[in-house]
Design an enzyme around this catalytic site. Sequence first.
Site, mmCIF file in Angstrom:
data_model
loop_
_atom_site.group_PDB
_atom_site.id
_atom_site.type_symbol
_atom_site.label_atom_id
_atom_site.label_comp_id
_atom_site.label_asym_id
_atom_site.label_seq_id
_atom_site.Cartn_x
_atom_site.Cartn_y
_atom_site.Cartn_z
ATOM 1 N N ASP A 1 0.893 -1.159 0.000
ATOM 2 C CA ASP A 1 0.000 0.000 0.000
ATOM 3 C C ASP A 1 0.935 1.214 0.000
ATOM 4 O O ASP A 1 1.415 1.638 1.052
ATOM 5 C CB ASP A 1 -0.887 -0.023 1.249
ATOM 6 C CG ASP A 1 -1.847 1.151 1.303
ATOM 7 O OD1 ASP A 1 -2.085 1.795 0.267
ATOM 8 O OD2 ASP A 1 -2.357 1.433 2.405
ATOM 9 N N GLU B 1 -0.951 -1.433 -4.926
ATOM 10 C CA GLU B 1 -2.182 -0.682 -5.202
ATOM 11 C C GLU B 1 -1.920 0.427 -6.214
ATOM 12 O O GLU B 1 -0.911 1.129 -6.135
ATOM 13 C CB GLU B 1 -2.740 -0.085 -3.912
ATOM 14 C CG GLU B 1 -4.071 0.607 -4.108
ATOM 15 C CD GLU B 1 -4.680 1.094 -2.803
ATOM 16 O OE1 GLU B 1 -5.923 1.154 -2.740
ATOM 17 O OE2 GLU B 1 -3.937 1.427 -1.864
ATOM 18 N N ASP C 1 -2.388 0.788 7.260
ATOM 19 C CA ASP C 1 -1.611 0.628 6.023
ATOM 20 C C ASP C 1 -1.126 -0.812 5.863
ATOM 21 O O ASP C 1 -1.104 -1.341 4.757
ATOM 22 C CB ASP C 1 -0.403 1.580 6.016
ATOM 23 C CG ASP C 1 -0.805 3.030 6.158
ATOM 24 O OD1 ASP C 1 -1.430 3.551 5.219
ATOM 25 O OD2 ASP C 1 -0.520 3.629 7.204
#
Length: 167
Positions: free
Chosen positions: A7, A67, A140
């Site tokens: 992430d 991502e 996260d």
Amino acid sequence: MKILGIDPGLATTGYGIITITGSKFTLSDYGIITTPADKTLPERLEIIASAFKKTLTKHNIDEVAIEELFFNSNTKTAIAVAQARGIYLLIAQASRIPIKSYTPSQIKCGISGYGQATKSQVQYMVKKLLNLTEIPKPDDAADALAIAICHHNSRSIKKELQTTTNK
């Protein structure tokens, strides 16, 4: 096989590693990579690069899932995060580790079956799928684990479709 979910962020990047054995997966590790706000952008990118290289080496990663970025307001922040994301892509590519990118809705759908799932629903699924007693913290890191699980599920579906069409 080990899958590393990322992430990406400039200040905080979440990472999550799952190990695949047959069709099952288990938690290997998770955490965050942080950079101090008082450092210059090049210094922060160097910190990210160094920490990421260590993670890849320590865990002998086979595939990376990351991502895609989605920003609708702060362009300055978006550019800095995109530069950090570029570091992850570059190092994985230079290490010859396959990389797959997923949008936020693909990740939500890949872990919960619903592309509009809430953050708490996704985190709950991470907890359940990894048989954990609590949701990984910080957020996260939980998000990074969701990305790794999404990638595993995507790979499994792709294999299943290939097997079905080859019959």
